[in-house]
Write a protein that holds these residues in place. Structure first.
Motif, PDB file in Angstrom:
ATOM      1  N   GLY A 179       0.821  -1.207   0.000  1.00  0.00           N
ATOM      2  CA  GLY A 179       0.000   0.000   0.000  1.00  0.00           C
ATOM      3  C   GLY A 179       0.851   1.251   0.000  1.00  0.00           C
ATOM      4  N   ASN A 180       1.858   1.291   0.855  1.00  0.00           N
ATOM      5  CA  ASN A 180       2.777   2.429   0.900  1.00  0.00           C
ATOM      6  C   ASN A 180       3.521   2.589  -0.420  1.00  0.00           C
ATOM      7  OD1 ASN A 180       2.037   2.803   3.553  1.00  0.00           O
ATOM      8  ND2 ASN A 180       3.937   2.034   4.430  1.00  0.00           N
ATOM      9  N   THR A 181       3.958   1.464  -0.976  1.00  0.00           N
ATOM     10  CA  THR A 181       4.734   1.501  -2.219  1.00  0.00           C
ATOM     11  C   THR A 181       3.906   2.070  -3.363  1.00  0.00           C
ATOM     12  OG1 THR A 181       6.038  -0.414  -1.509  1.00  0.00           O
ATOM     13  CG2 THR A 181       6.041   0.106  -3.864  1.00  0.00           C
ATOM     14  N   ILE A 182       2.671   1.570  -3.513  1.00  0.00           N
ATOM     15  CA  ILE A 182       1.812   2.032  -4.603  1.00  0.00           C
ATOM     16  C   ILE A 182       1.423   3.496  -4.391  1.00  0.00           C
ATOM     17  CG2 ILE A 182      -0.455   1.738  -5.682  1.00  0.00           C
ATOM     18  CD1 ILE A 182      -0.137  -1.291  -5.058  1.00  0.00           C
ATOM     19  N   HIS A 183       1.105   3.862  -3.144  1.00  0.00           N
ATOM     20  CA  HIS A 183       0.748   5.252  -2.882  1.00  0.00           C
ATOM     21  C   HIS A 183       1.908   6.189  -3.190  1.00  0.00           C
ATOM     22  CE1 HIS A 183       0.349   8.940  -0.471  1.00  0.00           C
ATOM     23  NE2 HIS A 183      -0.911   8.858  -0.856  1.00  0.00           N
ATOM     24  N   TYR A 184       3.114   5.770  -2.842  1.00  0.00           N
ATOM     25  CA  TYR A 184       4.273   6.619  -3.114  1.00  0.00           C
ATOM     26  C   TYR A 184       4.437   6.847  -4.609  1.00  0.00           C
ATOM     27  CZ  TYR A 184       9.015   8.433  -3.082  1.00  0.00           C
ATOM     28  OH  TYR A 184      10.129   9.233  -3.268  1.00  0.00           O
ATOM     29  N   LEU A 185       4.215   5.816  -5.403  1.00  0.00           N
ATOM     30  CA  LEU A 185       4.319   5.958  -6.854  1.00  0.00           C
ATOM     31  C   LEU A 185       3.225   6.860  -7.406  1.00  0.00           C
ATOM     32  CD1 LEU A 185       5.255   2.387  -8.125  1.00  0.00           C
ATOM     33  CD2 LEU A 185       6.515   4.495  -8.576  1.00  0.00           C
ATOM     34  N   LEU A 186       1.993   6.723  -6.875  1.00  0.00           N
ATOM     35  CA  LEU A 186       0.869   7.497  -7.378  1.00  0.00           C
ATOM     36  C   LEU A 186       0.975   8.975  -7.020  1.00  0.00           C
ATOM     37  CD1 LEU A 186      -2.262   5.252  -6.665  1.00  0.00           C
ATOM     38  CD2 LEU A 186      -1.399   5.957  -8.903  1.00  0.00           C
ATOM     39  N   HIS A 187       1.295   9.256  -5.755  1.00  0.00           N
ATOM     40  CA  HIS A 187       1.208  10.651  -5.302  1.00  0.00           C
ATOM     41  C   HIS A 187       2.186  11.005  -4.193  1.00  0.00           C
ATOM     42  CE1 HIS A 187      -0.887  14.465  -5.316  1.00  0.00           C
ATOM     43  NE2 HIS A 187      -1.140  14.392  -4.023  1.00  0.00           N
ATOM     44  N   GLY A 188       2.618   9.993  -3.444  1.00  0.00           N
ATOM     45  CA  GLY A 188       3.489  10.273  -2.313  1.00  0.00           C
ATOM     46  C   GLY A 188       4.800  10.923  -2.705  1.00  0.00           C
ATOM     47  N   CYS A 189       5.372  10.483  -3.832  1.00  0.00           N
ATOM     48  CA  CYS A 189       6.647  11.065  -4.266  1.00  0.00           C
ATOM     49  C   CYS A 189       6.484  12.555  -4.556  1.00  0.00           C
ATOM     50  CB  CYS A 189       7.200  10.331  -5.479  1.00  0.00           C
ATOM     51  SG  CYS A 189       6.137  10.355  -6.936  1.00  0.00           S
ATOM     52  N   HIS A 190       5.290  12.952  -5.018  1.00  0.00           N
ATOM     53  CA  HIS A 190       5.046  14.364  -5.287  1.00  0.00           C
ATOM     54  C   HIS A 190       4.972  15.169  -3.991  1.00  0.00           C
ATOM     55  CE1 HIS A 190       3.492  18.074  -6.813  1.00  0.00           C
ATOM     56  NE2 HIS A 190       2.297  17.897  -6.266  1.00  0.00           N
ATOM     57  N   HIS A 191       4.353  14.607  -2.967  1.00  0.00           N
ATOM     58  CA  HIS A 191       4.284  15.328  -1.700  1.00  0.00           C
ATOM     59  C   HIS A 191       5.637  15.358  -0.998  1.00  0.00           C
ATOM     60  CE1 HIS A 191       0.292  16.793  -0.421  1.00  0.00           C
ATOM     61  NE2 HIS A 191      -0.088  16.098  -1.491  1.00  0.00           N
ATOM     62  N   LYS A 192       6.421  14.333  -1.165  1.00  0.00           N
ATOM     63  CA  LYS A 192       7.730  14.316  -0.514  1.00  0.00           C
ATOM     64  C   LYS A 192       8.695  15.260  -1.214  1.00  0.00           C
ATOM     65  CE  LYS A 192      10.461  12.920   2.721  1.00  0.00           C
ATOM     66  NZ  LYS A 192      10.139  13.214   4.131  1.00  0.00           N
ATOM     67  N   HIS A 193       8.633  15.329  -2.550  1.00  0.00           N
ATOM     68  CA  HIS A 193       9.516  16.196  -3.330  1.00  0.00           C
ATOM     69  C   HIS A 193       8.647  17.077  -4.241  1.00  0.00           C
ATOM     70  CE1 HIS A 193      12.277  12.925  -2.169  1.00  0.00           C
ATOM     71  NE2 HIS A 193      13.210  13.844  -2.215  1.00  0.00           N
ATOM     72  N   PRO A 194       7.952  18.071  -3.688  1.00  0.00           N
ATOM     73  CA  PRO A 194       6.965  18.836  -4.455  1.00  0.00           C
ATOM     74  C   PRO A 194       7.538  19.701  -5.566  1.00  0.00           C
ATOM     75  CG  PRO A 194       7.300  19.820  -2.280  1.00  0.00           C
ATOM     76  CD  PRO A 194       8.015  18.508  -2.271  1.00  0.00           C
TER      77      PRO A 194
END
Length: 236
Positions: free
Chosen positions: A115-130
């Protein structure tokens, strides 16, 4: 399996690390790193390449689809006023889809490894590195999946004379959305609607991540009660 003793290494590809954060992922991903250095997501150069998309690819790829859809309606003899109304209706439908995807999919809370992995690919990476300028718009493959689903929903629920222009309006709404999203991150508006949209979206990133899900407008946030307060404490 979540590893309780896990320490994430930002110098290594991140996608297959973030899952190990478990319940700590939600807090970690909403502590943004504001810098121009781009994170590495995958070890493979080929896979990494497909995670990067220049903003101008969006209008280059999708505006021809808009033109084709609208011209299809015109060739069927649909009156101009009806074509225009259908396009506007499609844009309106997109704004609701934009809000819904952002609120209910991109901000779904996860704790498990995948769940964390898929979320990071979908949108989490954008919030972490905006400020990562090459991960601000949908990759063409992801946008194509949404476009195909949108087309079939419209085709099955609307008359044949309305469907093409309605779909074209939806795609046009998407183009405006992704270009706006890029601009509010990298543009420097100082007044008017662009300035408001930038403040509104930056508030979502840096102050209240569970409010302010609209990108092109705050209309649906007003309708569904997710408009952030003018001031207050940061919440999640």
């Amino acid at each position: 399996m979540v590893r309780k003793d896990f320490t994430l290494d930002l110098s290594k590809p991140l996608v297959f690390q973030v899952g190990h954060l478990g319940e700590a992922y939600e807090e970690w991903v909403h502590r943004p790193i504001v810098g121009k250095e781009r994170p590495r997501l995958f070890e493979s150069d080929i896979v990494e390449f497909f995670t990067l998309t220049v903003w101008w690819a969006v209008p280059v790829i999708w505006l021809p689809v808009v033109c084709w859809s609208v011209s299809w309606a015109v060739q069927m003899g649909v009156p101009s006023a009806q074509v225009a109304a259908s396009v506007v209706g499609g844009i309106f439908i997109w704004t609701l889809l934009e809000y819904s995807l952002h609120r209910f999919l991109f901000h779904i809370k996860t704790t498990g490894y995948w769940g964390n992995t898929i979320h990071y690919l979908l949108h989490g990476c954008h919030h972490k590195h905006p400020m990562d300028g090459l991960r601000l718009v949908f990759p063409p493959a992801g946008a194509a999946i949404i476009a195909v689903l949108l087309w079939y929903v419209i085709k099955l629920t609307t008359p044949p004379t309305i469907a093409p222009a309605l779909f074209g309006g939806g795609v046009l709404g998407y183009v405006v959305y992704d270009c706006t999203h890029y601009y509010v991150h990298h543009g420097k508006p100082d007044k008017g609607v662009p300035s408001y949209l930038k403040r509104f979206h930056m508030n979502h990133h840096f102050r209240i991540q569970d409010k302010g899900f609209g990108i092109t407008s705050s209309f649906w946030d007003i309708v569904f009660g997710t408009l952030p307060p003018e001031s207050g404490k940061k919440t999640r």
